[in-house]
Structures are given as structure tokens and as C-alpha cells.
Design an enzyme around this catalytic site. Structure first.
Site, short mmCIF file in Angstrom:
data_model
loop_
_atom_site.label_atom_id
_atom_site.label_comp_id
_atom_site.label_asym_id
_atom_site.label_seq_id
_atom_site.Cartn_x
_atom_site.Cartn_y
_atom_site.Cartn_z
N THR A 131 7.34 27.64 -104.52
CA THR A 131 6.36 27.34 -105.57
C THR A 131 6.62 26.00 -106.24
O THR A 131 7.76 25.51 -106.24
CB THR A 131 6.44 28.46 -106.64
OG1 THR A 131 5.62 28.10 -107.74
CG2 THR A 131 7.87 28.67 -107.14
N ASP A 132 5.59 25.45 -106.85
CA ASP A 132 5.75 24.20 -107.61
C ASP A 132 6.55 24.43 -108.89
O ASP A 132 7.04 23.48 -109.50
CB ASP A 132 4.40 23.56 -107.93
CG ASP A 132 3.47 24.43 -108.77
OD1 ASP A 132 3.83 25.60 -109.08
OD2 ASP A 132 2.37 23.96 -109.13
N GLU A 133 6.69 25.70 -109.31
CA GLU A 133 7.36 25.97 -110.60
C GLU A 133 8.84 25.58 -110.58
O GLU A 133 9.45 25.45 -111.63
CB GLU A 133 7.19 27.44 -110.99
CG GLU A 133 5.74 27.80 -111.14
CD GLU A 133 5.46 29.07 -111.93
OE1 GLU A 133 6.37 29.57 -112.60
OE2 GLU A 133 4.32 29.54 -111.86
N TYR A 156 11.76 33.61 -113.15
CA TYR A 156 11.07 33.57 -111.84
C TYR A 156 11.34 32.24 -111.13
O TYR A 156 11.81 32.22 -109.98
CB TYR A 156 9.55 33.77 -112.01
CG TYR A 156 8.75 33.35 -110.79
CD1 TYR A 156 8.81 34.08 -109.61
CD2 TYR A 156 7.95 32.20 -110.81
CE1 TYR A 156 8.10 33.67 -108.47
CE2 TYR A 156 7.23 31.80 -109.69
CZ TYR A 156 7.30 32.54 -108.53
OH TYR A 156 6.60 32.14 -107.41
N SER A 157 11.06 31.12 -111.83
CA SER A 157 11.21 29.83 -111.15
C SER A 157 12.68 29.53 -110.85
O SER A 157 12.98 28.89 -109.83
CB SER A 157 10.54 28.70 -111.94
OG SER A 157 10.99 28.66 -113.26
N LYS A 160 13.39 31.33 -107.66
CA LYS A 160 12.79 30.65 -106.49
C LYS A 160 13.56 29.36 -106.19
O LYS A 160 13.79 29.02 -105.03
CB LYS A 160 11.31 30.33 -106.75
CG LYS A 160 10.39 31.54 -106.79
CD LYS A 160 10.30 32.31 -105.47
CE LYS A 160 9.59 31.57 -104.38
NZ LYS A 160 9.36 32.44 -103.19
P1 NAD Z 1 2.75 39.05 -104.45
O1 NAD Z 1 3.54 39.53 -105.62
O2 NAD Z 1 1.28 39.26 -104.43
O3 NAD Z 1 3.32 39.70 -103.12
C1 NAD Z 1 4.70 39.81 -102.87
C2 NAD Z 1 4.88 40.77 -101.71
O4 NAD Z 1 6.29 40.89 -101.45
C3 NAD Z 1 4.37 42.19 -101.99
O5 NAD Z 1 3.63 42.68 -100.88
C4 NAD Z 1 5.63 43.01 -102.21
O6 NAD Z 1 5.48 44.37 -101.84
C5 NAD Z 1 6.62 42.27 -101.31
N1 NAD Z 1 8.00 42.48 -101.75
C6 NAD Z 1 8.48 42.35 -103.02
N2 NAD Z 1 9.79 42.65 -103.04
C7 NAD Z 1 10.16 42.95 -101.77
C8 NAD Z 1 11.39 43.32 -101.15
N3 NAD Z 1 12.51 43.46 -101.88
N4 NAD Z 1 11.39 43.53 -99.82
C9 NAD Z 1 10.27 43.41 -99.09
N5 NAD Z 1 9.07 43.07 -99.61
C10 NAD Z 1 9.02 42.84 -100.94
O7 NAD Z 1 3.11 37.50 -104.32
P2 NAD Z 1 2.21 36.28 -103.84
O8 NAD Z 1 1.50 35.73 -105.01
O9 NAD Z 1 1.46 36.66 -102.62
O10 NAD Z 1 3.36 35.23 -103.46
C11 NAD Z 1 3.90 35.21 -102.15
C12 NAD Z 1 4.95 34.11 -102.08
O11 NAD Z 1 4.35 32.85 -102.39
C13 NAD Z 1 6.08 34.29 -103.09
O12 NAD Z 1 7.27 33.89 -102.47
C14 NAD Z 1 5.72 33.35 -104.23
O13 NAD Z 1 6.87 32.90 -104.90
C15 NAD Z 1 5.02 32.23 -103.48
N6 NAD Z 1 4.00 31.49 -104.25
C16 NAD Z 1 3.01 32.14 -104.93
C17 NAD Z 1 2.04 31.40 -105.59
C18 NAD Z 1 0.90 32.07 -106.34
O14 NAD Z 1 0.13 31.38 -107.01
N7 NAD Z 1 0.73 33.38 -106.24
C19 NAD Z 1 2.08 30.01 -105.55
C20 NAD Z 1 3.11 29.38 -104.86
C21 NAD Z 1 4.06 30.13 -104.19
O1 TDX Z 2 -2.84 36.97 -119.62
C1 TDX Z 2 -2.54 35.79 -119.34
N1 TDX Z 2 -2.93 34.79 -120.20
C2 TDX Z 2 -2.62 33.48 -120.00
O2 TDX Z 2 -2.99 32.61 -120.81
C3 TDX Z 2 -1.80 35.43 -118.17
C4 TDX Z 2 -1.34 36.50 -117.20
C5 TDX Z 2 -1.52 34.10 -117.98
N2 TDX Z 2 -1.89 33.15 -118.87
C6 TDX Z 2 -1.56 31.74 -118.60
C7 TDX Z 2 -0.12 31.46 -118.23
C8 TDX Z 2 -0.24 30.29 -117.27
O3 TDX Z 2 -0.29 29.08 -118.01
O4 TDX Z 2 -2.34 31.37 -117.48
C9 TDX Z 2 -1.59 30.51 -116.60
C10 TDX Z 2 -1.49 31.17 -115.25
O5 TDX Z 2 -0.64 32.30 -115.41
P1 TDX Z 2 -0.27 33.26 -114.17
O6 TDX Z 2 -1.52 33.69 -113.51
O7 TDX Z 2 0.67 34.29 -114.67
O8 TDX Z 2 0.44 32.24 -113.18
P2 TDX Z 2 1.70 31.25 -113.38
O9 TDX Z 2 2.61 31.74 -114.42
O10 TDX Z 2 1.16 29.85 -113.52
O11 TDX Z 2 2.42 31.43 -111.95
C11 TDX Z 2 1.64 31.50 -110.73
O12 TDX Z 2 1.64 30.29 -110.04
C12 TDX Z 2 2.84 29.90 -109.39
C13 TDX Z 2 2.14 32.64 -109.82
O13 TDX Z 2 2.15 33.86 -110.53
C14 TDX Z 2 3.51 32.30 -109.27
O14 TDX Z 2 3.93 33.32 -108.36
C15 TDX Z 2 3.42 31.00 -108.52
O15 TDX Z 2 4.66 30.61 -108.03
#
Ligand code: NAD
Ligand code: TDX
Length: 350
Positions: A131-133, A156-157, A160
């Protein structure tokens, strides 16, 4: 190729699994997922019967299980997405993030290393999705490049960032062929409704308050999830071993403007008077350690591999809202109290 995709039942992982099993019928895809609250096999119901797809329920924190799996299956490659992914949950329970995101990743690296060092090994790639975080927070200007120093602020970050460091360490120490990508905020179908956009779609639909942290001035760089999956495909097949790519759509929005746009789209689609949904916006206590701004410079990916996002934010948000309005059962299931039991039962029936 026989590829292990971890976290394939989650939001981004399910789009990556779908892309790989349909685009590459000659590949065998194993989807390893623990099915936490964020993992949902319904995300893959359209491809679950394809002959080149197999689901494996398992926990990446279980070192022995992971080691046996790699020995038995002799994978060619891993695409690692399994993680705890929600920042707010990491503030409440950091240790769970250390276990899955750090220990789980190291377990996979160890198993891959053992496979890779065998003489008969065909192991060729460990692709770590990050992630960019990890880069921390930006001020009003500037962008994260692949050379930006790591400076994570949330548990979290930090977890990661730690996992990224381990992946690079296994490349430098054991010559493990690794690739890392760091992507900005994703949105799209199958996003669990605890994250900002799907949470607000669900709340607008149900006329509930839209909780905006602080003043809503924090900036995120949004990318449609299928564009992320397409970038992963390009990087997996073309990136040089040991390299890193940033993925992002040059699409920065303050949170409040994202929610205003979402309200407008939903008023139109729900035939509500324009301005109705915006009245639900409620400013709430800020997230602890809330990063002000993320912005990704993805020019390396664009120049090296010719990747560009396929949709504008408005197009992507419209597609996303349509998906949630057309998939009420999915949304109701994941927001109902019986969710965990329901999916465990579906799994046990298989
Ligand atoms: P998500 O939370 O939707 O999915 C995570 C998946 O991992 C789930 O299916 C969960 O069951 C599985 N999992 C969790 N713990 C586990 C374990 N111990 N063993 C096996 N499986 C397990 O997450 P996402 O948003 O799809 O993110 C996927 C990846 O991409 C992550 O590594 C996250 O850090 C990265 N990422 C997410 C975003 C975003 O905006 N969502 C952005 C950049 C990077
Ligand atoms: O209820 C809310 N109100 C609010 O203002 C929630 C859930 C979030 N927020 C804000 C926090 C952030 O500035 O909105 C923005 C986005 O929040 P999230 O959807 O929780 O995402 P963020 O914290 O930015 O992280 C996401 O992007 C990077 C993903 O969850 C991560 O897994 C990924 O790595």
C-alpha cells in the site's frame, strides 16, 4: 504456471483471482484464504467452478500448514494479498495486524525460499501486494515515488511496511525473486462496507448518517479496483525481479468531496430530490494519527509497462454504486449479524 494467490476471497484479491482464472485458462490458480470477516466466497461465485481454480481454506499465520502446502503443491509463483486491511481495526487491535501482515508474510517467504532453493525448483516469483500508506503522509504538495522513504503512522501501515522490508530482505539475503507494488486507495464492487465509500453507499441507501472524520479535508488518491488488478497482471508478468512499482490513478479527492459526489450520484439513481443524501453528512471525531494526504506518482508503471487507468472516478463511482444497488443480497449478508455463521456454513456445505 501454478500460482498461489493469498487473500483471494477479499476485495482486491477476488478481482485478481477472477482476472487470472479467466484470462489465463492454462494457469492453475489456488486461492488461499482464511475467510475472516473480510473474506467472502460469494465474491467468486461466478468463477468457482472453472477447472483451473481451486479454493484452499487456511491461515498464513500457521507456519506448518504453509510449509506443507508449498512442499505438496510446488508452486511456480505467489501473489500475496492476504492481510488485515482496515486502519481503524488496527488502532483497536494492532497485534492481529502484526500476526497476519508480518508473521503471515514471513511464513510465506520461508516456504517460498525452501521451494526456491531446491534444485528441481520452478519457483520464479513472489509478488507482494502493498500500500501507499507505508510512505506516511504528504503535506499540501508532492507525491510518493518508489524512492520515497518509509514513514508509516498507523499500526496497519507499520505492519505493511514491515512486511515490505521482509520481502526485500529475502531478495537481498536469499536471492528470492520478489516484486512489490504499492497502491493507493481502491474502490469498486465487493468492497467491505466498513471502508469509506461502501460504508457511505450502504448508509445513504438506508438513510443513515455518513460519518466523516474531522473536517473531511484528508485527501486520498482513488483507483478503481479492476484497474489495480490489471496493473498487478502487468507487473507480475513484466517487472524485473527485485523491483517496486507504485500504482495510482492521479485522482486526488478530499473525503468530503468524495462523499458529496457520491450523494449526488445516489440521489440520481434512487430518484431522490437532489441534496437529500448530503443532509446525512455528519462530522465525527477524527481518526487517531489520521494521515493528511496520499498521492501516488505512477509514472514508472505508466512508462515501463504502458498501464493507465481505464475509467475516470465519476465512471468508476457510477459502476460501483450500480453494483451495490444490484447486489442487495451481498450487502445485506455482509452487514447482517449472522454474516460469519452464514459464510462458514456455505463453506462447510462445499
Ligand atoms: P480485504 O480485507 O478485503 O481482504 C483480505 C483477505 O485476506 C480476506 O479475504 C481475508 O479473509 C484474508 N485473510 C486475512 N487474514 C488472513 C490470514 N491470516 N490467512 C489467510 N487469509 C487471510 O483486503 P483488500 O482491501 O482486498 O486488500 C488486499 C491487499 O491489498 C492487502 O494486502 C492490502 O494491504 C493491500 N492494499 C489494499 C488497498 C485498498 O484500498 N483496499 C490499497 C492498497 C493495497
Ligand atoms: O467512516 C469513515 N469516515 C471517514 O471519514 C471511514 C471508514 C473513513 N473515513 C476517512 C478516513 C480516510 O481519510 O476516509 C478515508 C478513507 O478511509 P478508509 O476507507 O478507511 O481507507 P484508508 O484508511 O485510506 O485505507 C485504505 O487505503 C489504503 C485501505 O483500507 C487500506 O487497506 C489501503 O492500504
Amino acid at each position: 504456471m501454478k500460482i498461489l494467490i493469498t487473500g483471494g476471497a477479499g476485495f482486491i484479491g477476488s478481482h485478481v483471482v477472477r482476472l487470472f482464472v479467466t484470462k489465463y485458462p492454462n494457469y492453475t490458480i489456488h486461492n488461499l484464504d482464511k475467510l475472516t470477516y473480510a473474506g467472502n466466497l460469494a465474491n467468486l461465485s461466478d468463477v468457482e467452478n472453472l477447472p483451473n481454480y481451486k479454493f484452499i481454506k487456511g491461515d498464513i499465520v500457521d507456519a506448518e500448514f504453509i510449509s506443507d502446502l508449498f512442499k505438496n503443491e510446488n508452486y511456480d509463483a505467489v501473489i500475496h494479498l492476504a492481510a488485515e486491511s482496515h486502519v481503524d481495526r488496527s488502532i483497536t487491535n494492532p497485534l492481529e495486524f502484526v500476526m497476519t501482515n508480518v508473521i503471515g508474510t514471513v511464513n510465506l517467504l520461508n516456504a517460498a525460499k525452501e521451494l526456491f532453493k531446491k534444485e528441481s525448483s520452478k519457483f520464479q516469483k513472489f509478488y507482494h501486494v502493498s500500500t501507499d500508506e507505508v510512505y506516511g503522509a504528504l503535506g499540501e504538495t508532492g507525491m510518493f515515488t518508489e524512492d520515497t522513504s518509509y514513514d508509516p503512522h498507523s499500526p496497519y501501515s507499520a505492519s505493511k511496511a514491515s512486511s515490505d522490508h521482509f520481502v526485500r530482505a529475502y531478495h537481498d539475503t536469499y536471492s528470492l525473486p520478489v516484486v512489490i507494488s504499492n497502491c493507493s486507495n481502491n474502490y469498486g464492487p465487493n468492497h467491505f462496507p466498513e471502508k469509506l465509500i461502501p460504508l457511505c453507499i450502504n448508509n445513504i441507501k438506508n438513510n443513515k448518517p455518513l460519518p466523516i472524520y474531522g473536517k473531511g479535508e484528508n485527501v486520498r488518491d482513488w483507483l478503481y479496483v479492476i484497474d489495480h488488478a490489471v496493473a498487478i497482471d502487468a507487473i507480475f508478468h513484466n517487472a524485473k525481479t527485485g523491483s517496486t512499482y507504485n500504482i495510482g490513478g492521479h485522482n486526488e479527492w478530499t473525503n468530503i468531496n468524495v462523499i458529496r459526489l457520491l450523494c449526488k450520484i445516489m440521489d440520481e439513481k434512487l430518484n431522490r430530490q437532489m441534496g437529500t443524501s448530503e443532509k446525512l453528512i455528519t462530522f465525527v471525531k477524527d481518526r487517531a494519527g489520521h494521515d493528511l494526504r496520499y498521492a501516488i506518482d505512477s509514472s514508472k508503471l505508466q512508462n515501463d509497462l504502458g498501464w493507465v487507468p481505464s475509467v475516470t472516478f465519476e465512471q468508476g463511482l457510477n459502476l460501483t454504486v450500480d453494483w451495490y444497488l444490484n447486489n442487495e443480497e451481498w450487502l445485506n449478508n455482509v452487514t447482517s449479524g449472522n454474516y460469519a455463521n452464514y459464510y462458514e456454513a456455505q463453506y462447510n456445505k462445499r
